[in-house]
Design a protein around this motif. Structure first.
Motif, PDB file in Angstrom:
ATOM      1  N   ARG A   1      -9.938  -1.202   7.009  1.00  0.00           N
ATOM      2  CA  ARG A   1      -9.258  -0.274   7.897  1.00  0.00           C
ATOM      3  C   ARG A   1      -9.406  -0.716   9.341  1.00  0.00           C
ATOM      4  O   ARG A   1     -10.356  -1.399   9.699  1.00  0.00           O
ATOM      5  CB  ARG A   1      -9.794   1.155   7.729  1.00  0.00           C
ATOM      6  CG  ARG A   1     -11.233   1.350   8.169  1.00  0.00           C
ATOM      7  CD  ARG A   1     -11.714   2.752   7.799  1.00  0.00           C
ATOM      8  NE  ARG A   1     -13.069   3.000   8.248  1.00  0.00           N
ATOM      9  CZ  ARG A   1     -13.753   4.097   7.965  1.00  0.00           C
ATOM     10  NH1 ARG A   1     -13.196   5.053   7.230  1.00  0.00           N
ATOM     11  NH2 ARG A   1     -14.987   4.247   8.419  1.00  0.00           N
TER      12      ARG A   1
ATOM     13  N   CYS B   1      -2.631   0.241  -4.056  1.00  0.00           N
ATOM     14  CA  CYS B   1      -2.222  -1.089  -3.627  1.00  0.00           C
ATOM     15  C   CYS B   1      -1.658  -1.821  -4.832  1.00  0.00           C
ATOM     16  O   CYS B   1      -2.409  -2.210  -5.734  1.00  0.00           O
ATOM     17  CB  CYS B   1      -3.407  -1.848  -3.035  1.00  0.00           C
ATOM     18  SG  CYS B   1      -3.048  -3.553  -2.572  1.00  0.00           S
TER      19      CYS B   1
ATOM     20  N   ILE C   1     -13.619   2.824  -5.102  1.00  0.00           N
ATOM     21  CA  ILE C   1     -12.597   1.815  -5.324  1.00  0.00           C
ATOM     22  C   ILE C   1     -12.507   1.524  -6.815  1.00  0.00           C
ATOM     23  O   ILE C   1     -13.518   1.481  -7.517  1.00  0.00           O
ATOM     24  CB  ILE C   1     -12.877   0.527  -4.521  1.00  0.00           C
ATOM     25  CG1 ILE C   1     -11.694  -0.443  -4.628  1.00  0.00           C
ATOM     26  CG2 ILE C   1     -14.179  -0.130  -4.960  1.00  0.00           C
ATOM     27  CD1 ILE C   1     -11.793  -1.632  -3.675  1.00  0.00           C
TER      28      ILE C   1
ATOM     29  N   GLU D   1       0.828  -1.202   0.000  1.00  0.00           N
ATOM     30  CA  GLU D   1       0.000   0.000   0.000  1.00  0.00           C
ATOM     31  C   GLU D   1       0.864   1.253   0.000  1.00  0.00           C
ATOM     32  O   GLU D   1       1.992   1.246   0.504  1.00  0.00           O
ATOM     33  CB  GLU D   1      -0.921   0.044   1.230  1.00  0.00           C
ATOM     34  CG  GLU D   1      -1.870  -1.123   1.363  1.00  0.00           C
ATOM     35  CD  GLU D   1      -1.360  -2.152   2.347  1.00  0.00           C
ATOM     36  OE1 GLU D   1      -2.198  -2.864   2.934  1.00  0.00           O
ATOM     37  OE2 GLU D   1      -0.124  -2.251   2.535  1.00  0.00           O
TER      38      GLU D   1
ATOM     39  N   LEU E   1      -8.048   3.424  -3.836  1.00  0.00           N
ATOM     40  CA  LEU E   1      -9.136   3.890  -3.001  1.00  0.00           C
ATOM     41  C   LEU E   1      -9.077   5.410  -2.964  1.00  0.00           C
ATOM     42  O   LEU E   1      -8.192   5.986  -2.330  1.00  0.00           O
ATOM     43  CB  LEU E   1      -9.039   3.317  -1.589  1.00  0.00           C
ATOM     44  CG  LEU E   1     -10.264   3.528  -0.707  1.00  0.00           C
ATOM     45  CD1 LEU E   1     -11.404   2.620  -1.161  1.00  0.00           C
ATOM     46  CD2 LEU E   1      -9.935   3.269   0.757  1.00  0.00           C
TER      47      LEU E   1
ATOM     48  N   SER F   1      -4.946  -1.761  -7.145  1.00  0.00           N
ATOM     49  CA  SER F   1      -6.237  -1.239  -6.737  1.00  0.00           C
ATOM     50  C   SER F   1      -6.047   0.137  -6.122  1.00  0.00           C
ATOM     51  O   SER F   1      -4.973   0.458  -5.597  1.00  0.00           O
ATOM     52  CB  SER F   1      -6.936  -2.179  -5.749  1.00  0.00           C
ATOM     53  OG  SER F   1      -6.263  -2.195  -4.500  1.00  0.00           O
TER      54      SER F   1
ATOM     55  N   TRP G   1     -10.323  -3.010   0.283  1.00  0.00           N
ATOM     56  CA  TRP G   1      -9.680  -2.142   1.260  1.00  0.00           C
ATOM     57  C   TRP G   1     -10.406  -2.275   2.589  1.00  0.00           C
ATOM     58  O   TRP G   1     -11.641  -2.247   2.630  1.00  0.00           O
ATOM     59  CB  TRP G   1      -9.690  -0.683   0.809  1.00  0.00           C
ATOM     60  CG  TRP G   1      -8.716  -0.397  -0.282  1.00  0.00           C
ATOM     61  CD1 TRP G   1      -8.928  -0.467  -1.625  1.00  0.00           C
ATOM     62  CD2 TRP G   1      -7.352   0.011  -0.111  1.00  0.00           C
ATOM     63  NE1 TRP G   1      -7.792  -0.123  -2.312  1.00  0.00           N
ATOM     64  CE2 TRP G   1      -6.808   0.175  -1.409  1.00  0.00           C
ATOM     65  CE3 TRP G   1      -6.555   0.261   0.997  1.00  0.00           C
ATOM     66  CZ2 TRP G   1      -5.479   0.570  -1.610  1.00  0.00           C
ATOM     67  CZ3 TRP G   1      -5.241   0.656   0.796  1.00  0.00           C
ATOM     68  CH2 TRP G   1      -4.716   0.803  -0.498  1.00  0.00           C
TER      69      TRP G   1
ATOM     70  N   TYR H   1      -5.090   1.684   6.930  1.00  0.00           N
ATOM     71  CA  TYR H   1      -5.837   1.116   5.821  1.00  0.00           C
ATOM     72  C   TYR H   1      -5.035  -0.016   5.189  1.00  0.00           C
ATOM     73  O   TYR H   1      -3.853   0.150   4.871  1.00  0.00           O
ATOM     74  CB  TYR H   1      -6.152   2.188   4.779  1.00  0.00           C
ATOM     75  CG  TYR H   1      -7.279   3.097   5.209  1.00  0.00           C
ATOM     76  CD1 TYR H   1      -8.527   3.033   4.591  1.00  0.00           C
ATOM     77  CD2 TYR H   1      -7.102   4.000   6.249  1.00  0.00           C
ATOM     78  CE1 TYR H   1      -9.575   3.850   4.996  1.00  0.00           C
ATOM     79  CE2 TYR H   1      -8.141   4.816   6.669  1.00  0.00           C
ATOM     80  CZ  TYR H   1      -9.373   4.734   6.036  1.00  0.00           C
ATOM     81  OH  TYR H   1     -10.411   5.550   6.448  1.00  0.00           O
ATOM     82  N   TYR H   2      -5.680  -1.153   5.024  1.00  0.00           N
ATOM     83  CA  TYR H   2      -5.053  -2.341   4.465  1.00  0.00           C
ATOM     84  C   TYR H   2      -5.748  -2.735   3.174  1.00  0.00           C
ATOM     85  O   TYR H   2      -6.979  -2.769   3.115  1.00  0.00           O
ATOM     86  CB  TYR H   2      -5.155  -3.524   5.430  1.00  0.00           C
ATOM     87  CG  TYR H   2      -4.493  -3.313   6.765  1.00  0.00           C
ATOM     88  CD1 TYR H   2      -3.177  -3.715   6.975  1.00  0.00           C
ATOM     89  CD2 TYR H   2      -5.189  -2.750   7.833  1.00  0.00           C
ATOM     90  CE1 TYR H   2      -2.574  -3.537   8.207  1.00  0.00           C
ATOM     91  CE2 TYR H   2      -4.594  -2.569   9.067  1.00  0.00           C
ATOM     92  CZ  TYR H   2      -3.287  -2.969   9.248  1.00  0.00           C
ATOM     93  OH  TYR H   2      -2.685  -2.800  10.479  1.00  0.00           O
ATOM     94  N   CYS H   3      -4.973  -3.045   2.160  1.00  0.00           N
ATOM     95  CA  CYS H   3      -5.571  -3.642   0.979  1.00  0.00           C
ATOM     96  C   CYS H   3      -5.462  -5.158   1.082  1.00  0.00           C
ATOM     97  O   CYS H   3      -4.611  -5.681   1.802  1.00  0.00           O
ATOM     98  CB  CYS H   3      -4.923  -3.133  -0.309  1.00  0.00           C
ATOM     99  SG  CYS H   3      -3.221  -3.653  -0.587  1.00  0.00           S
TER     100      CYS H   3
END
Length: 113
Positions: free
Chosen positions: A38, A22, A69, A6, A78, A76, A36, A91-93
């Motif tokens: 969080r 990402c 998205i 990310e 966001l 990807s 995504w 925030y995690y993909c």
């Protein structure tokens, strides 16, 4: 195997915007959806948005209308607008594939004046 990285997090004022990215590598052809999520301090990880290989999207009610998205072959994105302090989180993909589920390391988003 799929690896995800990310980027794009940072500090933004309420009402501001950020675009998170990402980048996926590895067995990209095995991916059938990306998302995504969080996680705020003291809270559980929650869904923000997902997008399927076919382009179908899904959004959490808390971000609907403020977040978009999207994706290309390897990445990807966001796009986050009208950010609120409650959007502050890591925030995690992720990527769902026939080989399993992969997660990135996370990027910090802080919304504060």
């Amino acid at each position: 195997q799929v690896q995800l990285v990310e980027s794009g997090g940072g500090l933004v004022q309420p009402g501001g915007s950020l675009r998170l990215s990402c980048a996926a590598s590895g067995m990209i052809a095995s991916i059938y959806a990306m998302g995504w999520y969080r996680q705020a301090p003291g809270k559980q990880r929650e869904l923000v948005a997902t997008i399927s290989r076919e382009g179908l999207t899904n959004y959490a009610d808390s971000v609907k209308g403020r977040v978009t998205i999207s994706k290309d072959k390897n990445t990807s994105y966001l796009q986050m607008n009208s950010l609120k302090p409650e959007d502050t989180a890591v925030y995690y993909c992720n990527a769902f594939s026939s080989l399993g589920t992969s997660w990135g390391q996370g990027t910090q988003v802080t919304v504060s004046s």
